[in-house]
Design a protein around this motif. Structure first.
Motif, PDB file in Angstrom:
ATOM      1  N   ILE A  93       0.564  -0.931   0.072  1.00  0.00           N
ATOM      2  CA  ILE A  93       0.030   0.080  -0.102  1.00  0.00           C
ATOM      3  C   ILE A  93       1.007   1.283  -0.090  1.00  0.00           C
ATOM      4  O   ILE A  93       1.870   1.945   0.867  1.00  0.00           O
ATOM      5  CB  ILE A  93      -0.775   0.013   1.410  1.00  0.00           C
ATOM      6  N   THR A  94       0.838   2.110  -0.833  1.00  0.00           N
ATOM      7  CA  THR A  94       1.749   3.347  -1.470  1.00  0.00           C
ATOM      8  C   THR A  94       1.499   3.709   0.206  1.00  0.00           C
ATOM      9  O   THR A  94       0.655   4.519   0.380  1.00  0.00           O
ATOM     10  CB  THR A  94       0.978   4.165  -2.193  1.00  0.00           C
ATOM     11  N   GLY A  95       3.237   4.214   0.188  1.00  0.00           N
ATOM     12  CA  GLY A  95       2.713   5.005   1.280  1.00  0.00           C
ATOM     13  C   GLY A  95       3.093   4.737   2.650  1.00  0.00           C
ATOM     14  O   GLY A  95       3.388   4.977   3.796  1.00  0.00           O
ATOM     15  N   THR A  96       2.683   3.482   2.898  1.00  0.00           N
ATOM     16  CA  THR A  96       2.862   2.739   4.643  1.00  0.00           C
ATOM     17  C   THR A  96       3.588   1.467   4.783  1.00  0.00           C
ATOM     18  O   THR A  96       4.020   0.983   5.620  1.00  0.00           O
ATOM     19  CB  THR A  96       1.201   2.255   4.631  1.00  0.00           C
ATOM     20  N   GLY A  97       3.781   1.520   3.237  1.00  0.00           N
ATOM     21  CA  GLY A  97       5.097  -0.046   3.611  1.00  0.00           C
ATOM     22  C   GLY A  97       4.669  -1.369   3.867  1.00  0.00           C
ATOM     23  O   GLY A  97       4.775  -2.437   3.969  1.00  0.00           O
ATOM     24  N   ILE A  98       2.856  -1.667   3.910  1.00  0.00           N
ATOM     25  CA  ILE A  98       2.015  -2.466   4.658  1.00  0.00           C
ATOM     26  C   ILE A  98       1.659  -3.257   3.182  1.00  0.00           C
ATOM     27  O   ILE A  98       1.710  -3.109   2.123  1.00  0.00           O
ATOM     28  CB  ILE A  98       0.676  -1.885   5.310  1.00  0.00           C
ATOM     29  N   VAL A  99       2.760  -4.759   3.267  1.00  0.00           N
ATOM     30  CA  VAL A  99       2.705  -5.983   1.875  1.00  0.00           C
ATOM     31  C   VAL A  99       0.959  -6.085   1.659  1.00  0.00           C
ATOM     32  O   VAL A  99       0.630  -7.068   3.276  1.00  0.00           O
ATOM     33  CB  VAL A  99       3.398  -7.014   2.412  1.00  0.00           C
ATOM     34  N   PHE A 100       0.607  -6.288   1.527  1.00  0.00           N
ATOM     35  CA  PHE A 100      -1.115  -6.812   1.269  1.00  0.00           C
ATOM     36  C   PHE A 100      -0.807  -8.343   0.002  1.00  0.00           C
ATOM     37  O   PHE A 100      -1.844  -9.046   0.311  1.00  0.00           O
ATOM     38  CB  PHE A 100      -2.078  -6.033   0.889  1.00  0.00           C
ATOM     39  N   ASP A 101       0.315  -8.635  -1.161  1.00  0.00           N
ATOM     40  CA  ASP A 101       0.029  -9.898  -1.363  1.00  0.00           C
ATOM     41  C   ASP A 101       2.505  -9.526  -1.903  1.00  0.00           C
ATOM     42  O   ASP A 101       2.563  -8.550  -2.323  1.00  0.00           O
ATOM     43  CB  ASP A 101      -0.646  -9.886  -2.867  1.00  0.00           C
ATOM     44  N   GLU A 102       1.911 -11.188  -2.245  1.00  0.00           N
ATOM     45  CA  GLU A 102       3.246 -11.312  -2.406  1.00  0.00           C
ATOM     46  C   GLU A 102       3.763 -12.619  -2.972  1.00  0.00           C
ATOM     47  O   GLU A 102       2.960 -13.831  -2.989  1.00  0.00           O
ATOM     48  CB  GLU A 102       4.681 -10.870  -1.239  1.00  0.00           C
ATOM     49  N   ALA A 103       4.553 -13.075  -3.570  1.00  0.00           N
ATOM     50  CA  ALA A 103       5.545 -14.798  -4.327  1.00  0.00           C
ATOM     51  C   ALA A 103       6.647 -14.076  -4.337  1.00  0.00           C
ATOM     52  O   ALA A 103       7.323 -13.613  -4.432  1.00  0.00           O
ATOM     53  CB  ALA A 103       3.960 -14.120  -5.772  1.00  0.00           C
ATOM     54  N   SER A 104       6.690 -15.723  -4.562  1.00  0.00           N
ATOM     55  CA  SER A 104       8.854 -15.875  -4.806  1.00  0.00           C
ATOM     56  C   SER A 104       8.584 -16.613  -6.011  1.00  0.00           C
ATOM     57  O   SER A 104       8.201 -17.696  -6.205  1.00  0.00           O
ATOM     58  CB  SER A 104       8.981 -15.841  -3.424  1.00  0.00           C
ATOM     59  N   GLU A 105      10.055 -17.103  -7.162  1.00  0.00           N
ATOM     60  CA  GLU A 105      10.613 -17.720  -7.750  1.00  0.00           C
ATOM     61  C   GLU A 105      11.070 -17.917  -7.531  1.00  0.00           C
ATOM     62  O   GLU A 105      12.228 -16.708  -7.591  1.00  0.00           O
ATOM     63  CB  GLU A 105       9.463 -16.835  -9.128  1.00  0.00           C
ATOM     64  N   THR A 106      11.753 -18.974  -8.830  1.00  0.00           N
ATOM     65  CA  THR A 106      13.339 -18.991  -9.213  1.00  0.00           C
ATOM     66  C   THR A 106      13.347 -19.566 -10.264  1.00  0.00           C
ATOM     67  O   THR A 106      12.331 -20.612 -11.391  1.00  0.00           O
ATOM     68  CB  THR A 106      14.126 -20.133  -8.433  1.00  0.00           C
ATOM     69  N   ARG A 107      14.098 -18.599 -11.144  1.00  0.00           N
ATOM     70  CA  ARG A 107      13.947 -18.515 -12.671  1.00  0.00           C
ATOM     71  C   ARG A 107      15.149 -18.863 -13.448  1.00  0.00           C
ATOM     72  O   ARG A 107      15.681 -18.511 -12.748  1.00  0.00           O
ATOM     73  CB  ARG A 107      13.150 -17.208 -13.785  1.00  0.00           C
ATOM     74  N   TRP A 108      15.032 -19.998 -14.393  1.00  0.00           N
ATOM     75  CA  TRP A 108      15.924 -19.285 -15.586  1.00  0.00           C
ATOM     76  C   TRP A 108      16.497 -19.517 -16.914  1.00  0.00           C
ATOM     77  O   TRP A 108      14.718 -18.503 -16.931  1.00  0.00           O
ATOM     78  CB  TRP A 108      16.325 -21.371 -15.791  1.00  0.00           C
ATOM     79  N   GLY A 109      17.118 -18.687 -16.683  1.00  0.00           N
ATOM     80  CA  GLY A 109      17.816 -17.511 -17.721  1.00  0.00           C
ATOM     81  C   GLY A 109      19.237 -18.111 -18.625  1.00  0.00           C
ATOM     82  O   GLY A 109      19.661 -18.763 -18.438  1.00  0.00           O
ATOM     83  N   ALA A 110      19.412 -17.234 -19.486  1.00  0.00           N
ATOM     84  CA  ALA A 110      20.612 -17.282 -19.974  1.00  0.00           C
ATOM     85  C   ALA A 110      22.128 -15.986 -19.596  1.00  0.00           C
ATOM     86  O   ALA A 110      21.220 -15.298 -19.483  1.00  0.00           O
ATOM     87  CB  ALA A 110      20.815 -17.618 -21.718  1.00  0.00           C
ATOM     88  N   ALA A 111      23.088 -16.531 -19.434  1.00  0.00           N
ATOM     89  CA  ALA A 111      24.186 -15.562 -19.449  1.00  0.00           C
ATOM     90  C   ALA A 111      25.145 -15.363 -19.899  1.00  0.00           C
ATOM     91  O   ALA A 111      25.786 -16.337 -20.870  1.00  0.00           O
ATOM     92  CB  ALA A 111      24.537 -16.064 -17.581  1.00  0.00           C
ATOM     93  N   VAL A 112      25.939 -13.928 -20.751  1.00  0.00           N
ATOM     94  CA  VAL A 112      27.437 -13.563 -21.270  1.00  0.00           C
ATOM     95  C   VAL A 112      27.992 -13.093 -20.893  1.00  0.00           C
ATOM     96  O   VAL A 112      26.995 -12.099 -19.754  1.00  0.00           O
ATOM     97  CB  VAL A 112      26.700 -13.538 -23.088  1.00  0.00           C
ATOM     98  N   GLY A 113      28.564 -13.449 -20.868  1.00  0.00           N
ATOM     99  CA  GLY A 113      29.910 -12.250 -20.326  1.00  0.00           C
ATOM    100  C   GLY A 113      31.533 -11.778 -20.464  1.00  0.00           C
ATOM    101  O   GLY A 113      31.758 -12.572 -21.603  1.00  0.00           O
ATOM    102  N   THR A 114      32.003 -11.079 -19.528  1.00  0.00           N
ATOM    103  CA  THR A 114      33.728 -11.311 -20.533  1.00  0.00           C
ATOM    104  C   THR A 114      34.301 -10.240 -18.586  1.00  0.00           C
ATOM    105  O   THR A 114      34.134 -10.103 -18.313  1.00  0.00           O
ATOM    106  CB  THR A 114      33.677  -9.457 -21.314  1.00  0.00           C
ATOM    107  N   GLY A 115      35.554 -10.931 -18.865  1.00  0.00           N
ATOM    108  CA  GLY A 115      36.402 -10.847 -17.347  1.00  0.00           C
ATOM    109  C   GLY A 115      38.296 -10.457 -18.718  1.00  0.00           C
ATOM    110  O   GLY A 115      38.233 -11.500 -19.322  1.00  0.00           O
ATOM    111  N   ILE A 116      38.475 -10.079 -17.269  1.00  0.00           N
ATOM    112  CA  ILE A 116      40.281  -9.799 -17.098  1.00  0.00           C
ATOM    113  C   ILE A 116      41.009 -10.325 -15.941  1.00  0.00           C
ATOM    114  O   ILE A 116      40.087  -9.948 -15.187  1.00  0.00           O
ATOM    115  CB  ILE A 116      40.605  -8.714 -18.223  1.00  0.00           C
ATOM    116  N   GLU A 117      41.267 -11.348 -16.086  1.00  0.00           N
ATOM    117  CA  GLU A 117      41.855 -11.361 -14.534  1.00  0.00           C
ATOM    118  C   GLU A 117      43.756 -12.003 -14.871  1.00  0.00           C
ATOM    119  O   GLU A 117      44.156 -12.109 -15.820  1.00  0.00           O
ATOM    120  CB  GLU A 117      42.324 -12.953 -14.289  1.00  0.00           C
ATOM    121  N   VAL A 118      44.374 -11.378 -13.908  1.00  0.00           N
ATOM    122  CA  VAL A 118      45.601 -11.253 -13.252  1.00  0.00           C
ATOM    123  C   VAL A 118      46.452 -11.888 -12.673  1.00  0.00           C
ATOM    124  O   VAL A 118      46.188 -12.388 -11.218  1.00  0.00           O
ATOM    125  CB  VAL A 118      46.098  -9.606 -13.722  1.00  0.00           C
ATOM    126  N   GLY A 119      47.401 -13.605 -12.932  1.00  0.00           N
ATOM    127  CA  GLY A 119      47.743 -13.913 -12.024  1.00  0.00           C
ATOM    128  C   GLY A 119      49.488 -12.733 -11.761  1.00  0.00           C
ATOM    129  O   GLY A 119      50.374 -12.927 -12.009  1.00  0.00           O
TER     130      GLY A 119
END
Length: 255
Positions: free
Chosen positions: A170-196
């Motif tokens: 409820i806007t302005g009060t912080g009172i939660v009136f409904d909620e749900a949780s989930e675990t979802r799967w997707g795809a990832a791409v990335g890049t990095g640099i590593e120094v020994g």
């Protein structure tokens, strides 16, 4: 006087003979200095490490069903970014062929990405605020990289998973009136640099983008509101600093 002249002539002749013999001698052999040894960093081996950094998740909500009644067309409630810190660990294996490095890695992170936005008045008036919290992230990826001795640049890609909690307030009060949780799967791409920086230690910087797609999330009915279903789209961006320990041989010295 005659004796002095004869002696001088003899000394001169002896000097000429000695010089001629010296000119006939072979020059001294030249000994080439050995080539210096070069330390070559080897990225092959199992590794384990820690990571920490920052993440942000883009979440867009579309109301598609209220108490079993389809909302058509769907009503766009709004979008928000859920941002915050993340920390976790990774383990994997790499093998090096010449300068090319290949690898497999699993990564798991605790996260605290939070964000909210006011729902569009067309859906619930101005009384509802939608909130998203992403509290878990997993990556299962392959890597291809190129090593410049102890500096490794790589790209990665594979599967991703997120665990999220969605709630209506409820806007302005912080009172939660409904909620749900989930675990979802997707795809990832990335890049990095590593120094020994030591025979078995390395530090790196990595960026990943997660394509988590759309998913229908059912919010059960409560004493305040009816059941609703929102189609929520999600993308995640992660920037982390990584520290790895590799279980492998030492730096190899080569000529």
């Amino acid at each position: 006087m005659k004796k002095i002249l004869l002696a001088s002539a003899g000394l001169f002749a002896l000097g000429v003979f000695a010089s001629a013999n010296a000119a006939d001698l072979a020059p001294r052999p030249y000994a080439k200095a050995p080539a210096p040894m070069v330390a070559v960093y080897d990225w092959t081996g199992f590794y384990i490490g820690l990571n920490g950094g920052w993440g942000t998740s883009r979440n867009c909500w579309d109301l598609t069903n209220v108490n079993g009644i389809v909302v058509a067309p769907a009503v766009r409630e709004g979008c928000h970014n859920a941002s915050g810190g993340t920390v976790g660990g990774q383990l994997g294996y790499r093998w090096q062929a010449a300068n090319w490095v290949f690898g497999l890695e699993a990564q798991g992170n605790w996260a605290d990405l939070n964000g909210s936005s006011l729902s569009d008045p067309a859906a619930f008036g101005a009384f509802v605020t939608n909130r998203t919290k992403v509290d878990g992230i997993g990556l299962f990826t392959g890597q291809v990289g190129y090593a410049f001795n102890n500096v490794l640049w790589y790209v990665k890609g594979g599967a991703a998973a997120t665990h999220s909690k969605h709630s209506g307030l409820i806007t302005g009060t912080g009172i939660v009136f409904d909620e749900a949780s989930e675990t979802r799967w997707g795809a990832a791409v990335g890049t990095g640099i590593e120094v020994g920086f030591a025979p078995n230690w390395s530090v790196g910087l990595e960026y990943n983008h997660l394509f988590m797609g759309d998913r229908d999330i059912t919010f059960p009915a409560t004493a305040i509101v009816n059941q609703r279903i929102d189609t929520i789209s999600q993308d995640v961006d992660l920037v982390t600093v990584r520290l790895n320990y590799r279980f492998g041989g030492p730096v190899v010295a080569r000529y």
